[in-house]
Every structure is written in structure tokens, then in C-alpha cells.
Write a protein that holds these residues in place. Structure first.
Motif, PDB file in Angstrom:
ATOM      1  N   THR A 226     -13.371 -36.499 -18.188  1.00 59.11           N
ATOM      2  CA  THR A 226     -14.316 -37.308 -17.414  1.00 59.11           C
ATOM      3  C   THR A 226     -14.162 -38.824 -17.574  1.00 59.11           C
TER       4      THR A 226
ATOM      5  N   THR B 285     -12.693 -41.953 -16.602  1.00 60.36           N
ATOM      6  CA  THR B 285     -11.888 -42.366 -15.449  1.00 60.36           C
ATOM      7  C   THR B 285     -10.709 -43.259 -15.832  1.00 60.36           C
TER       8      THR B 285
ATOM      9  N   THR C  56     -15.763 -41.957  -9.429  1.00 63.26           N
ATOM     10  CA  THR C  56     -17.042 -41.257  -9.471  1.00 63.26           C
ATOM     11  C   THR C  56     -17.923 -41.885 -10.533  1.00 63.26           C
TER      12      THR C  56
ATOM     13  N   TRP D 224     -20.015 -39.636 -12.081  1.00 57.49           N
ATOM     14  CA  TRP D 224     -20.295 -38.400 -12.813  1.00 57.49           C
ATOM     15  C   TRP D 224     -21.778 -38.088 -12.887  1.00 57.49           C
ATOM     16  N   ARG D 225     -22.452 -38.127 -11.762  1.00 59.74           N
ATOM     17  CA  ARG D 225     -23.844 -37.680 -11.702  1.00 59.74           C
ATOM     18  C   ARG D 225     -23.942 -36.570 -10.667  1.00 59.74           C
TER      19      ARG D 225
ATOM     20  N   TRP E 284     -17.265 -37.961  -5.428  1.00 57.66           N
ATOM     21  CA  TRP E 284     -16.109 -37.863  -6.315  1.00 57.66           C
ATOM     22  C   TRP E 284     -14.870 -37.916  -5.435  1.00 57.66           C
TER      23      TRP E 284
ATOM     24  N   VAL F 213     -20.079 -34.077  -7.123  1.00 58.86           N
ATOM     25  CA  VAL F 213     -20.328 -33.499  -8.434  1.00 58.86           C
ATOM     26  C   VAL F 213     -21.498 -32.522  -8.281  1.00 58.86           C
TER      27      VAL F 213
ATOM     28  N   PHE G 181     -22.877 -31.074 -14.053  1.00 53.48           N
ATOM     29  CA  PHE G 181     -22.363 -31.978 -15.084  1.00 53.48           C
ATOM     30  C   PHE G 181     -23.145 -31.689 -16.356  1.00 53.48           C
TER      31      PHE G 181
ATOM     32  N   LEU H 225     -18.368 -28.512 -15.781  1.00 48.89           N
ATOM     33  CA  LEU H 225     -18.245 -29.518 -14.733  1.00 48.89           C
ATOM     34  C   LEU H 225     -17.841 -28.770 -13.467  1.00 48.89           C
TER      35      LEU H 225
END
Length: 154
Positions: A24, A26, A40, A42-43, A48, A63, A66, A72
Motif C-alpha cells: 500500500t 505508493t 490512491t 487508500w480509503r 484507485w 477501494v 481496506f 485489501l
């Protein structure tokens, strides 16, 4: 409904937290995804995308789950192969399970249709990408540093 599914399982000598970070972060992802980067925040519900080394968008999605450092899930659509793009949305799930000194990583990529071109493509891509991730985490250097845009389309 018929479905095409690709499942890849590997064991990586690391901790769940370290593997989660590798999946995760980036800034770290291009090291094992051969130069391809993610965009992203990541929420859950957030956008994404994967961006090739030449700047073209390879894949987009959302996403869906998470749950650090366990699950994921991504809604996923290919954007650069016309036949795969026409198939619509697929689902990709990463599951991490501690196994002693290692972590079992299971990647399940599925498409709600038979004989999916996307699943055929990822069944060739995921083994190389995930082998790269395993080698990088365990040795400190990747098998393949960067993949050309042409190779990404193969």
C-alpha cells in the motif's frame, strides 16, 4: 453466473505489517510492480488507478475494502487493452495471513464472465509481479526493476 478467476498464493518471509506496507505504500509499489505506480488515498470508496511508466493509465477502480494488515479489495477495470476494457469491472482481493515466520499472501482476481480476456492477461502478470514483490522483500532487490510499456501490454 459464470465467472473467471485467477488465484495466486505465495509465502513471504516477513511480517503482516511489513507486507501490508509494501502493498500500500505508493512510493514503494513501483519497486516491485516494475515501475508501475498507484494513485490512491487508500480509503474505502476512494478511487484507485495504476499508471504505466510512460504515464498512460493502465487500470482504474475503487477501494472496496481496506483492513490493515489483513484484507485489501479493489474494484478493477483495465483501461489499455480494448478487449479487456470492454469486459467491464473485475474484483481483486489481497488476503494476508500470518504463518509463523512468514505471511501467506493470497491474491484472487475475478471477473463475472466466462473466458475473461482480463483474467487471462492477469494470470500471466500476477505471478511475475508477486514473485518480484516476494524477492524484493526477502532479499532487498527485485527480480525485474522496470517493465517497458510494451511489455505491460503483453
Amino acid at each position: 453466473m459464470a465467472e473467471s478467476t485467477f488465484i495466486y498464493v505465495t509465502y513471504i518471509r516477513t511480517t503482516p505489517d511489513a507486507l501490508w506496507t509494501a502493498l500500500t505504500d505508493t512510493d514503494f509499489i513501483p519497486q516491485w510492480w516494475m515501475g508501475v505506480r498507484t494513485e490512491t488515498d487508500w480509503r474505502v470508496g476512494g478511487p484507485w488507478k495504476l499508471v504505466l511508466t510512460d504515464g498512460r493509465v493502465a487500470d482504474t477502480g475503487e477501494v472496496l475494502e481496506f483492513e490493515p494488515p489483513k484484507r485489501l479489495a479493489l474494484k478493477w477495470r483495465n483501461e489499455f487493452m480494448p478487449e479487456a476494457a470492454a469486459e467491464g469491472w473485475s474484483h481483486c482481493l489481497f488476503e494476508l495471513e500470518p504463518q509463523g515466520e512468514a505471511v501467506k499472501l493470497t491474491v484472487t482476481h475475478s471477473m463475472p464472465r466466462e473466458k475473461s480476456k482480463l483474467i487471462q492477461a492477469v494470470s500471466g502478470g500476477w505471478p511475475q509481479i508477486l514473485s518480484n514483490l516476494k524477492t524484493l522483500i526477502e532479499t532487498g532487490s527485485a527480480l525485474v526493476a522496470q517493465r517497458t510499456a510494451e511489455a505491460a501490454q503483453a
